[in-house]
Design a protein around this motif. Structure first.
Motif, PDB file in Angstrom:
ATOM      1  N   GLU B  18       0.801  -1.110   0.050  1.00 22.22           N
ATOM      2  CA  GLU B  18       0.110   0.050   0.058  1.00 22.22           C
ATOM      3  C   GLU B  18       0.780   1.473   0.029  1.00 22.22           C
ATOM      4  O   GLU B  18       1.868   1.217   0.433  1.00 22.22           O
ATOM      5  CB  GLU B  18      -0.653   0.016   1.197  1.00 22.22           C
ATOM      6  N   ASN B  19       0.314   2.366  -0.321  1.00 18.26           N
ATOM      7  CA  ASN B  19       1.019   3.598  -0.456  1.00 18.26           C
ATOM      8  C   ASN B  19       2.315   3.298  -1.020  1.00 18.26           C
ATOM      9  O   ASN B  19       3.222   4.289  -0.523  1.00 18.26           O
ATOM     10  CB  ASN B  19       1.383   4.005   1.055  1.00 18.26           C
ATOM     11  N   ASP B  21       4.904   5.084  -3.069  1.00 16.93           N
ATOM     12  CA  ASP B  21       5.056   6.452  -3.583  1.00 16.93           C
ATOM     13  C   ASP B  21       5.745   6.653  -4.744  1.00 16.93           C
ATOM     14  O   ASP B  21       6.409   5.790  -5.116  1.00 16.93           O
ATOM     15  CB  ASP B  21       5.446   7.307  -2.468  1.00 16.93           C
ATOM     16  N   LYS B  75      -3.504  -0.125  -2.211  1.00 20.75           N
ATOM     17  CA  LYS B  75      -4.227   0.972  -2.397  1.00 20.75           C
ATOM     18  C   LYS B  75      -3.560   2.299  -2.198  1.00 20.75           C
ATOM     19  O   LYS B  75      -2.216   1.997  -1.480  1.00 20.75           O
ATOM     20  CB  LYS B  75      -5.285   0.957  -1.486  1.00 20.75           C
ATOM     21  N   ASN B  76      -3.745   3.372  -2.541  1.00 20.51           N
ATOM     22  CA  ASN B  76      -3.154   4.653  -2.685  1.00 20.51           C
ATOM     23  C   ASN B  76      -1.699   4.488  -3.236  1.00 20.51           C
ATOM     24  O   ASN B  76      -0.851   4.854  -3.123  1.00 20.51           O
ATOM     25  CB  ASN B  76      -2.666   4.937  -1.289  1.00 20.51           C
ATOM     26  N   SER B  79       1.281   7.842  -4.534  1.00 20.57           N
ATOM     27  CA  SER B  79       1.215   9.121  -3.559  1.00 20.57           C
ATOM     28  C   SER B  79       2.558   9.696  -3.876  1.00 20.57           C
ATOM     29  O   SER B  79       3.515   9.416  -4.130  1.00 20.57           O
ATOM     30  CB  SER B  79       1.041   8.420  -2.179  1.00 20.57           C
ATOM     31  N   PHE B 102      -7.126   2.276  -5.286  1.00 20.23           N
ATOM     32  CA  PHE B 102      -6.939   3.766  -4.999  1.00 20.23           C
ATOM     33  C   PHE B 102      -5.664   4.424  -5.669  1.00 20.23           C
ATOM     34  O   PHE B 102      -4.658   3.733  -5.472  1.00 20.23           O
ATOM     35  CB  PHE B 102      -7.077   3.903  -3.637  1.00 20.23           C
ATOM     36  N   PHE B 103      -5.842   5.372  -6.298  1.00 20.44           N
ATOM     37  CA  PHE B 103      -4.758   6.168  -6.811  1.00 20.44           C
ATOM     38  C   PHE B 103      -4.661   7.496  -6.283  1.00 20.44           C
ATOM     39  O   PHE B 103      -5.570   8.292  -6.235  1.00 20.44           O
ATOM     40  CB  PHE B 103      -4.831   6.125  -8.360  1.00 20.44           C
ATOM     41  N   ALA B 104      -3.376   7.937  -6.023  1.00 22.36           N
ATOM     42  CA  ALA B 104      -3.170   9.414  -5.918  1.00 22.36           C
ATOM     43  C   ALA B 104      -3.571  10.294  -7.259  1.00 22.36           C
ATOM     44  O   ALA B 104      -3.208   9.558  -8.232  1.00 22.36           O
ATOM     45  CB  ALA B 104      -1.808   9.692  -5.489  1.00 22.36           C
TER      46      ALA B 104
END
Lengths: 463, 195
Positions: B18-19, B21, B75-76, B79, B102-104
């Motif tokens: 997740e996350n 970046d 998810k995410n 970011s 989920f996308f940034a």
């Protein structure tokens, strides 16, 4: 129904709405730096285009530049080429450049406000996610990709889906020793790193209203760290007092007209936000992060929380993050040895940050084991540091002031924290390797950074 | 004009973090190029290679068990930094689709502007897809842009995904935003005049 600050500015800049698609938004101010613009200028060349409105674009190299010996050629040939490419592009396309060695050179998000290029009611973009900084003036300001940089250069417009709106109220008064950075790190921890994705945030409430412009910039700067498209604060007397008289700000009759318009911008009392969230300023303590995204934060006196046992998928990432940092759930971080301290960046590289740091270290000495990098956000900040005699205070305490740039915030130049070393940093991201491969970052405000720099360990600055 | 996007059927590369970046997708020290090419070599650089530049065996891009032009991530995704270099690295490596729950925002736009399709699926669909790929790395997924449908061929489950009609048309016809904006010059000048 009333309109929000965001809606008023956005709606005033829509050239076209594509049915079912994005809005075509007119851009008042476009900032460029050397890393995210070369491919955009190249795109114009390939298409045989000019810059459509060259007077609205301002460039400054900041990401790649050294923070020592800026008068000499940049040693790294690849960095040098990127900086020289920006110079060539600005010259070829007739846009303003505050190049290396120019008295206005510095981090683009510091020099824009400093020179009155950032104004209330503007739409502002830059190929940089911390463009949200300019929202502090009551502007719609957000980061874009390089394809979008090319769009702005070619047409002074971009295509953007309209985000939802959120208002975050920070009510009441801050406690002593709590900075704007602590407000932002607190909000991000509560919201999580993706919690405001899809939203444009307006910050409001007594604690926000009482902030100086520089503190407001710190808060808005970090909006992207909870995923927000941007952050903004309604313009008021504090804003006008800061902007008035700056080089590119309107003058005379134009100034009066501008202020009259800016006074119409704050959200109407009956404006509706898609989300509204309240925090109490009194709950905010000096903050630190413990993990590898800015949402992984705690009060400096709190233990590292345990992962949520319900969240199986999240647990893997959480544990990987703690493993990278070398920390354990339940651990208290106060007192752990610190190797590096970085004061600077578009988050905390302005004069007030240097004042706070200097005030704390005055009459003390830098801890022998700590390497401290103090990097002003611009030559303007550097000049003010010297005019106020902060340089003397810092030098007496054993600190050296480097030359302006983004520096160790993203370590594209030689200011890299070595693998395994722990940095207390006033910058904006604690991602794995952000400050150099294998580096470990604790994000904090200028006071926590100052306390770590003189004690050599993570320290509550109120003690 | 870019390659037109219609339907893609491929095996997947799973990244159940997740996350993730953009500093992980492409670290800052690799952003110094002035062209768009070659970023794929450094995609996920610090997870993919050790400090001496040797491939990290258990990282998914180095594991021959997994291949395909669909990246499936936690998810995410994306970011952090606005660097389009992250989208260039993903495209240059050969991915055409990124699936996540989920996308940034900025990264999602950057993918679309580089003809990489970000497909947002529900959390259960994503969890099951990771399970399917773990059980059988040859699991195929179909991403059908015209009908805006993604199908996990291992369990036959499908989901609709969102994309705005304008961007869908851009991807389907290989058109970019600049061509659209250049066609609106008269509107822009009229807007400036009435301001």
């Amino acid at each position: 129904m009333g309109k929000t600050l965001f809606d008023k500015i956005w709606d005033a800049h829509v050239v076209n709405n594509i049915p079912g698609g994005p809005s075509q938004l007119y851009i008042d101010r476009h900032y460029c730096h050397e890393v995210t613009s070369p491919q955009a200028f190249d795109g114009l060349r390939q298409r045989g285009l000019k810059v459509f409105r060259p007077e609205k674009t301002f460039c400054s190299p900041d990401h790649n530049i050294p923070t020592l010996n800026q008068d000499k050629p940049i040693a790294d040939p690849v960095s040098r080429n990127q900086v020289e490419t920006l110079t060539r592009n600005a010259t070829d396309f007739g846009v303003t450049l505050f190049g290396l060695g120019h008295p206005k050179n510095g981090i683009i998000h510091v020099i824009g406000p400093e020179n009155g290029l950032t104004l209330p009611g503007y739409t502002i973009v830059c190929g940089d996610s911390h463009t949200s900084t300019h929202g502090a003036f009551g502007a719609v300001a957000f980061g874009i990709g390089t394809s979008e940089v090319e769009m702005v250069l070619a047409s002074q417009c971009i295509l953007q889906p309209k985000p939802k709106t959120m208002r975050i109220n920070v009510n009441g008064k801050l406690r002593p020793g709590v900075t704007a950075k602590d407000i932002a790190l607190y909000i991000i921890a509560k919201m999580t790193t993706g919690g405001a994705t899809g939203y444009f945030v307006e910050y409001a409430g007594e604690a926000i209203r009482n902030l100086s412009m520089e503190e407001r910039m710190t808060v808005c700067n970090l909006s992207i760290e909870m995923g927000a498209r941007g952050g903004m604060i309604a313009p008021d007397e504090t804003t006008f007092a800061y902007v008035e008289g700056r080089e590119y700000a309107p003058k005379g009759e134009e100034w009066e007209k501008a202020v009259a318009y800016w006074r119409t911008l704050p959200s109407d009392p009956d404006a509706k936000f898609d989300r509204e969230i309240d925090f109490d300023a009194a709950d905010i303590e000096p903050r630190i992060t413990f993990g590898t995204n800015p949402g992984m934060g705690i009060g400096i006196n709190e233990p590292i929380p345990s992962p949520d046992p319900e969240d199986e998928a999240g647990k893997i990432s959480y544990e990987k993050s703690l493993e990278y940092m070398g920390f354990k759930a339940g651990q208290m971080l106060e007192g752990i040895p610190v190797d590096y301290v970085f004061l600077g960046s578009c988050t905390n590289g302005r004069i007030e940050d240097f004042r706070a740091f200097a005030d704390f270290v005055k009459g003390k000495k830098k801890a022998p084991g700590v390497t401290a990098w103090l990097v002003p956000g611009s030559w303007g900040v550097d000049k003010q540091i010297r005019e106020e005699g902060l340089d003397k205070i810092l030098e007496e305490a054993g600190f050296e002031i480097r030359q302006p740039g983004c520096s160790a915030c993203l370590a594209m130049n030689e200011d890299k924290v070595p693998a395994g070393k722990l940095a207390v940093s006033t910058s904006n991201r604690n991602f794995e390797g952000r400050q150099g491969p294998g580096s470990r970052t604790i994000l904090a405000g200028p006071l926590v950074a100052a306390a770590a720099a003189v004690t050599g360990v993570l320290t509550d600055p109120r003690k | 004009m870019k390659e037109k996007f219609t339907t893609i059927c491929s095996t997947c590369v799973p990244l159940p973090m997740e996350n993730v970046d953009t500093d992980q997708i492409i670290p800052a020290r690799f952003l110094k190029a002035t062209s768009r090419e070659g970023f794929g070599d450094n995609l996920f650089r610090d997870w993919r290679y050790d400090k001496d530049g040797n491939p990290v065996k258990d990282f998914v891009l180095n594991d021959p068990t997994y291949s395909g032009c669909i990246l499936v991530a936690g998810k995410n995704f994306g970011s952090g930094s606005s660097r389009e270099h992250a989208a260039w690295a993903i495209a240059d490596y050969g991915f055409r689709v990124v699936v996540s729950s989920f996308f940034a925002d900025i990264h999602k736009n950057n993918e679309l502007n580089n003809f990489v399709l970000p497909v947002v699926v529900s959390e259960p669909f994503l969890a099951e897809l990771f399970d399917s790929i773990a059980a059988d790395p040859k699991t195929k997924v179909t991403v059908d842009l015209p009908s805006q449908t993604i199908t996990n061929l291992a369990n036959g489950k499908s989901e609709k995904f969102d994309i705005n009609p304008y961007k869908k048309q851009c991807l389907s016809e290989g058109l970019d935003d600049i061509e659209y904006l250049l066609s609106k010059k008269a509107d822009i000048e009229a807007w400036e005049a009435r301001r």
